[in-house]
Design a protein around this motif. Structure first.
Motif, PDB file in Angstrom:
ATOM      1  N   SER A 233      60.206 -11.760  -9.490  1.00 55.62           N
ATOM      2  CA  SER A 233      58.842 -11.874  -8.958  1.00 55.62           C
ATOM      3  C   SER A 233      57.783 -11.456  -9.971  1.00 55.62           C
ATOM      4  N   LEU A 234      56.589 -12.024  -9.752  1.00 54.33           N
ATOM      5  CA  LEU A 234      55.416 -11.618 -10.517  1.00 54.33           C
ATOM      6  C   LEU A 234      54.240 -11.526  -9.557  1.00 54.33           C
ATOM      7  N   LEU A 235      53.263 -10.708  -9.937  1.00 54.99           N
ATOM      8  CA  LEU A 235      52.092 -10.497  -9.108  1.00 54.99           C
ATOM      9  C   LEU A 235      50.849 -10.891  -9.894  1.00 54.99           C
ATOM     10  N   TYR A 236      50.051 -11.765  -9.298  1.00 53.25           N
ATOM     11  CA  TYR A 236      48.755 -12.123  -9.864  1.00 53.25           C
ATOM     12  C   TYR A 236      47.710 -11.450  -8.986  1.00 53.25           C
ATOM     13  N   SER A 237      46.719 -10.810  -9.596  1.00 54.33           N
ATOM     14  CA  SER A 237      45.681 -10.157  -8.806  1.00 54.33           C
ATOM     15  C   SER A 237      44.315 -10.300  -9.459  1.00 54.33           C
ATOM     16  N   GLU A 238      43.291 -10.257  -8.607  1.00 55.36           N
ATOM     17  CA  GLU A 238      41.901 -10.267  -9.049  1.00 55.36           C
ATOM     18  C   GLU A 238      41.030  -9.782  -7.889  1.00 55.36           C
ATOM     19  N   GLU A 239      39.992  -9.055  -8.211  1.00 55.33           N
ATOM     20  CA  GLU A 239      39.009  -8.596  -7.224  1.00 55.33           C
ATOM     21  C   GLU A 239      39.642  -7.970  -5.984  1.00 55.33           C
ATOM     22  N   GLY A 240      40.688  -7.178  -6.163  1.00 52.68           N
ATOM     23  CA  GLY A 240      41.332  -6.498  -5.047  1.00 52.68           C
ATOM     24  C   GLY A 240      42.229  -7.374  -4.194  1.00 52.68           C
ATOM     25  N   LYS A 241      42.428  -8.625  -4.596  1.00 56.40           N
ATOM     26  CA  LYS A 241      43.290  -9.551  -3.871  1.00 56.40           C
ATOM     27  C   LYS A 241      44.488  -9.878  -4.753  1.00 56.40           C
ATOM     28  N   SER A 242      45.603 -10.244  -4.122  1.00 58.21           N
ATOM     29  CA  SER A 242      46.785 -10.569  -4.919  1.00 58.21           C
ATOM     30  C   SER A 242      47.611 -11.655  -4.253  1.00 58.21           C
ATOM     31  N   ILE A 243      48.453 -12.248  -5.074  1.00 59.99           N
ATOM     32  CA  ILE A 243      49.402 -13.248  -4.588  1.00 59.99           C
ATOM     33  C   ILE A 243      50.718 -13.046  -5.346  1.00 59.99           C
ATOM     34  N   LEU A 244      51.811 -13.055  -4.595  1.00 60.38           N
ATOM     35  CA  LEU A 244      53.134 -12.818  -5.152  1.00 60.38           C
ATOM     36  C   LEU A 244      53.843 -14.147  -5.385  1.00 60.38           C
ATOM     37  N   PHE A 245      54.445 -14.283  -6.543  1.00 62.67           N
ATOM     38  CA  PHE A 245      55.213 -15.478  -6.899  1.00 62.67           C
ATOM     39  C   PHE A 245      56.672 -15.096  -7.078  1.00 62.67           C
ATOM     40  N   GLU A 246      57.563 -15.923  -6.580  1.00 67.78           N
ATOM     41  CA  GLU A 246      58.986 -15.746  -6.869  1.00 67.78           C
ATOM     42  C   GLU A 246      59.253 -16.369  -8.239  1.00 67.78           C
ATOM     43  N   THR A 247      60.142 -15.745  -8.989  1.00 68.22           N
ATOM     44  CA  THR A 247      60.485 -16.239 -10.324  1.00 68.22           C
ATOM     45  C   THR A 247      61.996 -16.195 -10.503  1.00 68.22           C
ATOM     46  N   GLU A 248      62.425 -16.867 -11.536  1.00 66.36           N
ATOM     47  CA  GLU A 248      63.841 -16.841 -11.904  1.00 66.36           C
ATOM     48  C   GLU A 248      63.899 -16.823 -13.424  1.00 66.36           C
ATOM     49  N   GLU A 249      64.666 -15.921 -13.939  1.00 69.83           N
ATOM     50  CA  GLU A 249      64.837 -15.777 -15.384  1.00 69.83           C
ATOM     51  C   GLU A 249      66.228 -16.275 -15.750  1.00 69.83           C
TER      52      GLU A 249
ATOM     53  N   SER B 218      47.821 -18.122  -0.126  1.00 69.90           N
ATOM     54  CA  SER B 218      46.857 -17.247   0.535  1.00 69.90           C
ATOM     55  C   SER B 218      46.862 -15.872  -0.134  1.00 69.90           C
ATOM     56  N   TRP B 219      45.715 -15.218  -0.116  1.00 68.68           N
ATOM     57  CA  TRP B 219      45.587 -13.889  -0.703  1.00 68.68           C
ATOM     58  C   TRP B 219      46.254 -12.863   0.196  1.00 68.68           C
ATOM     59  N   ASN B 220      46.976 -11.935  -0.390  1.00 65.50           N
ATOM     60  CA  ASN B 220      47.564 -10.797   0.318  1.00 65.50           C
ATOM     61  C   ASN B 220      48.377 -11.207   1.544  1.00 65.50           C
ATOM     62  N   LYS B 221      48.968 -12.390   1.486  1.00 67.14           N
ATOM     63  CA  LYS B 221      49.787 -12.925   2.580  1.00 67.14           C
ATOM     64  C   LYS B 221      49.012 -13.052   3.894  1.00 67.14           C
ATOM     65  N   GLN B 222      47.700 -13.164   3.816  1.00 65.22           N
ATOM     66  CA  GLN B 222      46.852 -13.317   5.003  1.00 65.22           C
ATOM     67  C   GLN B 222      46.572 -14.800   5.225  1.00 65.22           C
ATOM     68  N   LYS B 223      46.968 -15.317   6.356  1.00 66.16           N
ATOM     69  CA  LYS B 223      46.796 -16.745   6.631  1.00 66.16           C
ATOM     70  C   LYS B 223      45.334 -17.160   6.688  1.00 66.16           C
ATOM     71  N   ASP B 224      44.437 -16.202   6.918  1.00 69.08           N
ATOM     72  CA  ASP B 224      43.016 -16.530   6.992  1.00 69.08           C
ATOM     73  C   ASP B 224      42.333 -16.472   5.621  1.00 69.08           C
ATOM     74  N   GLN B 225      43.089 -16.152   4.571  1.00 72.10           N
ATOM     75  CA  GLN B 225      42.531 -16.081   3.222  1.00 72.10           C
ATOM     76  C   GLN B 225      43.169 -17.151   2.329  1.00 72.10           C
TER      77      GLN B 225
ATOM     78  N   GLU C  95      43.658 -22.824 -11.243  1.00 72.13           N
ATOM     79  CA  GLU C  95      43.130 -21.824 -12.174  1.00 72.13           C
ATOM     80  C   GLU C  95      44.111 -20.649 -12.306  1.00 72.13           C
ATOM     81  N   ILE C  96      44.669 -20.211 -11.194  1.00 74.55           N
ATOM     82  CA  ILE C  96      45.638 -19.107 -11.204  1.00 74.55           C
ATOM     83  C   ILE C  96      46.874 -19.496 -12.015  1.00 74.55           C
ATOM     84  N   LEU C  97      47.400 -20.700 -11.792  1.00 73.56           N
ATOM     85  CA  LEU C  97      48.575 -21.154 -12.547  1.00 73.56           C
ATOM     86  C   LEU C  97      48.272 -21.237 -14.040  1.00 73.56           C
ATOM     87  N   ASN C  98      47.089 -21.703 -14.403  1.00 77.30           N
ATOM     88  CA  ASN C  98      46.702 -21.756 -15.816  1.00 77.30           C
ATOM     89  C   ASN C  98      46.662 -20.357 -16.418  1.00 77.30           C
ATOM     90  N   ARG C  99      46.152 -19.406 -15.653  1.00 77.03           N
ATOM     91  CA  ARG C  99      46.083 -18.021 -16.140  1.00 77.03           C
ATOM     92  C   ARG C  99      47.479 -17.423 -16.297  1.00 77.03           C
TER      93      ARG C  99
END
Length: 100
Positions: free
Chosen positions: A28-44, A64-71, A80-84
């Motif tokens: 896994s990896l975590l992307y975050s910005e402005e107090g919000k985050s999104i978790l990605f599953e990864t495989e090495e 969605s941000w922080n696993k919130q369906k309303d975000q 943009e996130i994937l590019n980063r």
């Protein structure tokens, strides 16, 4: 203005504009910005020659941000996130095999 990036350690990149990408584990990896985050599953895994490590990054089923369906994260922002994340992997000298 170009975004200044800083390698925090061998698994974390942070930008001057406030986003951060951190590899938490080989799964896994975590992307975050402005107090919000999104978790990605990864495989090495090893490449075909067995010499280099390659990464597969799995896009979340629900963007969605922080696993919130309303975000919900819009398509433009998810690109943009994937590019980063790709840029952060490049900074860390890590190879992405695919993003699926």
């Amino acid at each position: 203005m170009k975004d200044a990036l800083k390698i925090i350690d061998d698994q974390t990149v942070e930008s001057a504009s406030g986003w951060r990408m951190e590899i938490l584990s080989s799964e896994s990896l975590l992307y975050s910005e402005e107090g919000k985050s999104i978790l990605f599953e990864t495989e090495e895994h090893r490449d075909a020659s067995g010499a280099d490590v390659e990464w597969t990054i799995y896009e979340p089923l629900a963007w969605s941000w922080n696993k919130q369906k309303d975000q919900i994260i819009p398509q433009k922002k998810s690109s943009e996130i994937l590019n980063r994340i790709e840029l952060a992997f490049w900074m860390l000298d890590l190879k992405i095999k695919e993003i699926i």
